[in-house]
Scaffold this motif. Structure first.
Motif, PDB file in Angstrom:
ATOM      1  N   SER A   1       3.262  -8.039   3.351  1.00  0.00           N
ATOM      2  CA  SER A   1       3.735  -7.912   1.958  1.00  0.00           C
ATOM      3  C   SER A   1       4.992  -8.737   1.728  1.00  0.00           C
ATOM      4  O   SER A   1       5.167  -9.338   0.665  1.00  0.00           O
TER       5      SER A   1
ATOM      6  N   GLU B   1       9.143   3.549   8.141  1.00  0.00           N
ATOM      7  CA  GLU B   1       8.981   2.082   8.051  1.00  0.00           C
ATOM      8  C   GLU B   1       9.796   1.435   9.172  1.00  0.00           C
ATOM      9  O   GLU B   1      10.984   1.705   9.316  1.00  0.00           O
TER      10      GLU B   1
ATOM     11  N   SER C   1       0.834  -1.211   0.000  1.00  0.00           N
ATOM     12  CA  SER C   1       0.000   0.000   0.000  1.00  0.00           C
ATOM     13  C   SER C   1       0.864   1.253   0.000  1.00  0.00           C
ATOM     14  O   SER C   1       0.660   2.159  -0.814  1.00  0.00           O
TER      15      SER C   1
HETATM   16  C1  FAD Z   1       0.821 -15.641   4.021  1.00  0.00           C
HETATM   17  C2  FAD Z   1       0.283 -14.554   3.123  1.00  0.00           C
HETATM   18  C3  FAD Z   1       0.180 -14.804   1.760  1.00  0.00           C
HETATM   19  C4  FAD Z   1      -0.314 -13.825   0.893  1.00  0.00           C
HETATM   20  N1  FAD Z   1      -0.318 -14.057  -0.454  1.00  0.00           N
HETATM   21  C5  FAD Z   1      -0.765 -13.106  -1.309  1.00  0.00           C
HETATM   22  C6  FAD Z   1      -0.719 -13.293  -2.710  1.00  0.00           C
HETATM   23  O1  FAD Z   1      -0.242 -14.327  -3.218  1.00  0.00           O
HETATM   24  N2  FAD Z   1      -1.236 -12.316  -3.513  1.00  0.00           N
HETATM   25  C7  FAD Z   1      -1.748 -11.146  -3.004  1.00  0.00           C
HETATM   26  O2  FAD Z   1      -2.209 -10.294  -3.764  1.00  0.00           O
HETATM   27  N3  FAD Z   1      -1.769 -10.923  -1.669  1.00  0.00           N
HETATM   28  C8  FAD Z   1      -1.288 -11.866  -0.809  1.00  0.00           C
HETATM   29  N4  FAD Z   1      -1.304 -11.643   0.544  1.00  0.00           N
HETATM   30  C9  FAD Z   1      -1.920 -10.399   1.026  1.00  0.00           C
HETATM   31  C10 FAD Z   1      -0.985  -9.217   0.892  1.00  0.00           C
HETATM   32  O3  FAD Z   1       0.243  -9.583   1.426  1.00  0.00           O
HETATM   33  C11 FAD Z   1      -1.587  -7.999   1.616  1.00  0.00           C
HETATM   34  O4  FAD Z   1      -2.815  -7.660   1.052  1.00  0.00           O
HETATM   35  C12 FAD Z   1      -0.640  -6.798   1.504  1.00  0.00           C
HETATM   36  O5  FAD Z   1       0.652  -7.193   1.805  1.00  0.00           O
HETATM   37  C13 FAD Z   1      -1.032  -5.660   2.399  1.00  0.00           C
HETATM   38  O6  FAD Z   1      -0.083  -4.633   2.212  1.00  0.00           O
HETATM   39  P1  FAD Z   1      -0.038  -3.356   3.131  1.00  0.00           P
HETATM   40  O7  FAD Z   1       1.039  -2.500   2.619  1.00  0.00           O
HETATM   41  O8  FAD Z   1      -1.401  -2.769   3.251  1.00  0.00           O
HETATM   42  O9  FAD Z   1       0.328  -3.919   4.597  1.00  0.00           O
HETATM   43  P2  FAD Z   1       1.729  -4.491   5.123  1.00  0.00           P
HETATM   44  O10 FAD Z   1       2.367  -5.353   4.138  1.00  0.00           O
HETATM   45  O11 FAD Z   1       1.446  -5.066   6.473  1.00  0.00           O
HETATM   46  O12 FAD Z   1       2.637  -3.209   5.256  1.00  0.00           O
HETATM   47  C14 FAD Z   1       2.503  -2.274   6.294  1.00  0.00           C
HETATM   48  C15 FAD Z   1       3.870  -1.703   6.591  1.00  0.00           C
HETATM   49  O13 FAD Z   1       3.754  -0.679   7.576  1.00  0.00           O
HETATM   50  C16 FAD Z   1       4.815  -0.782   8.496  1.00  0.00           C
HETATM   51  N5  FAD Z   1       4.390  -0.168   9.765  1.00  0.00           N
HETATM   52  C17 FAD Z   1       3.326  -0.509  10.519  1.00  0.00           C
HETATM   53  N6  FAD Z   1       3.234   0.296  11.595  1.00  0.00           N
HETATM   54  C18 FAD Z   1       4.258   1.184  11.495  1.00  0.00           C
HETATM   55  C19 FAD Z   1       4.696   2.288  12.300  1.00  0.00           C
HETATM   56  N7  FAD Z   1       4.055   2.677  13.414  1.00  0.00           N
HETATM   57  N8  FAD Z   1       5.799   2.963  11.930  1.00  0.00           N
HETATM   58  C20 FAD Z   1       6.485   2.609  10.791  1.00  0.00           C
HETATM   59  N9  FAD Z   1       6.094   1.584   9.992  1.00  0.00           N
HETATM   60  C21 FAD Z   1       5.005   0.886  10.342  1.00  0.00           C
HETATM   61  C22 FAD Z   1       5.055  -2.283   8.586  1.00  0.00           C
HETATM   62  O14 FAD Z   1       6.338  -2.615   9.059  1.00  0.00           O
HETATM   63  C23 FAD Z   1       4.816  -2.756   7.161  1.00  0.00           C
HETATM   64  O15 FAD Z   1       5.985  -2.781   6.385  1.00  0.00           O
HETATM   65  C24 FAD Z   1      -0.773 -12.586   1.430  1.00  0.00           C
HETATM   66  C25 FAD Z   1      -0.656 -12.337   2.796  1.00  0.00           C
HETATM   67  C26 FAD Z   1      -0.121 -13.302   3.637  1.00  0.00           C
HETATM   68  C27 FAD Z   1       0.032 -13.004   5.105  1.00  0.00           C
END
Ligand code: FAD
Length: 348
Positions: free
Chosen positions: A39, A32, A13
């Motif tokens: 992810s 981060e 995201s």
């Molecule tokens: C086992 C597994 C398999 C998956 N397989 C797939 C797939 O094959 N295909 C697919 O499309 N999706 C898949 N997904 C789903 C996908 O991973 C998620 O939808 C996506 O990663 C969400 O991204 P995000 O950036 O919203 O959240 P996140 O990836 O959780 O990123 C949030 C970031 O914010 C940081 N953060 C949080 N709080 C703070 C703070 N206070 N200060 C600084 N940094 C902070 C974290 O460290 C993290 O890096 C899978 C998920 C899992 C768990």
């Protein structure tokens, strides 16, 4: 320091939103802290079809085009391979499932993504008595190495701050936000399940769902396409395969578990007939929402505070589209569909 934006979180995201900022020449920093791994551990597959029921995922046929060109663009910027085409074979469990698949092939949008040819297994390492159906236009994003390369680039330009964002250090004024020495016009929170620690948005119904994979090594498997049975087998190269994932609504701890490993091996052993070794295991919390829709938009009281979250189990396809919608909402005042607007939950 005066900036247009602070972005909290560099998962799929955060990266997608940063790309919007880059393309509009906005100034920003990203925080981060590596506290969430969703992810980083994801299987990385993009696939618009729900392979349990043979239906399209929500708005996936529109999202896939945006997503593939988005990741190809990132790939070109990073000069690193990020996107690879990878066919997905759905293992049928019975003749009835084959029939359901062929019915789905005749439906208007699904038909573009499901091949109507029955694929026979030629790999002696696998037990596939009812054959496969093939999903078209699928592939894999190497998310972890994309995020590492992206973070490196931001770090080199002093745009990435490798620290936890401290929510109690924020002061919200009408036209700006002050965070320590940074003054910015807007802040975008993209913390995945980490939003639970965010006092401005933690009353949203983002519940989280833990997923674990085992990584196996098998010299005898020699499988090139991804396979979907009760679990996925995703080829990684060098005789390594990602196998999973689990879905657990109860356990929100970040650690890997022996229960998940046993569950995955039991499922794998039902159709893998050759020896393998478990060489690694990973876990992450999917940012899932009660109504299974993204959570994006602006805080009800603070017009300069925003959220980009709720990508659930489909972040690869959703994040680029949702980031664009949020950017257009903030900068151009374009309203968000009620379905994705965080304000659909009144208690915010
Ligand atoms: C086992 C597994 C398999 C998956 N397989 C797939 C797939 O094959 N295909 C697919 O499309 N999706 C898949 N997904 C789903 C996908 O991973 C998620 O939808 C996506 O990663 C969400 O991204 P995000 O950036 O919203 O959240 P996140 O990836 O959780 O990123 C949030 C970031 O914010 C940081 N953060 C949080 N709080 C703070 C703070 N206070 N200060 C600084 N940094 C902070 C974290 O460290 C993290 O890096 C899978 C998920 C899992 C768990």
């Amino acid at each position: 320091m005066q900036l247009d934006y602070i972005v909290v979180g560099l998962g799929l995201s955060g990266l997608s939103f940063v790309e919007e900022l880059e393309s509009h020449n906005k100034s920003y920093v990203v925080f981060e802290d590596a506290s969430q791994k969703s992810s980083r551990v994801a299987g990385g597959l993009y696939n618009p079809v729900i392979l349990k029921r043979f239906t399209m995922a929500w708005q996936a046929s529109q999202q896939i085009e945006t997503a593939v060109s988005f990741y190809k663009n990132v790939e070109a910027k990073l000069q690193k391979t990020v996107v690879s085409e990878l066919p997905i074979l759905r293992r049928f469990n019975a003749v009835e499932e084959q029939n359901n698949w062929f019915e789905a092939c005749d439906k208007p949008i699904l038909g573009e993504f499901l091949s109507s040819e029955l694929i026979r297994n030629t790999n002696p390492a696998l037990d596939i008595p009812f054959h496969y159906g093939k999903v078209k236009h699928t592939g894999k994003i190497d998310i972890s190495s994309m995020l590492s390369a992206y973070a490196k680039k931001l770090r080199e330009n002093n745009i990435l701050i490798d620290e936890s964002f401290e929510y109690d250090k924020i002061t919200v004024a009408k036209d700006y936000i002050q965070y320590k020495e940074i003054k910015c016009r807007h802040i975008v929170f993209a913390e995945g399940y980490g939003v639970k620690n965010n006092p401005f948005f933690n009353d949203l119904p983002l519940y989280g769902n833990k997923g674990e994979y085992i990584i196996i090594k098998s010299e005898a498997l020699k499988q090139k396409e991804a396979i979907k049975s009760s679990i996925f087998i995703i080829p990684l190269g060098a005789d390594l395969y990602k196998v999973g994932a689990t879905y657990n609504n109860q356990d929100k701890s970040p650690e890997i578990t022996s229960t998940a490993r046993e569950e995955l091996q039991k499922k794998l052993d039902r159709f893998l007939k050759v020896p393998y070794e478990v060489v690694d295991q990973v876990a992450g919390i999917r940012p899932t929402v009660r109504d299974r829709r993204p959570l994006i938009g602006t805080h009800a009281r603070y017009a300069n505070m925003h959220i980009l979250n709720g990508m659930g189990s489909r972040g690869i396809l959703l994040a680029p589209t949702m980031a664009k919608k949020l950017y257009n909402h903030i900068e151009k005042g374009i309203s968000l569909d009620k379905e994705i607007d965080c304000k659909r939950y009144k208690n915010l």
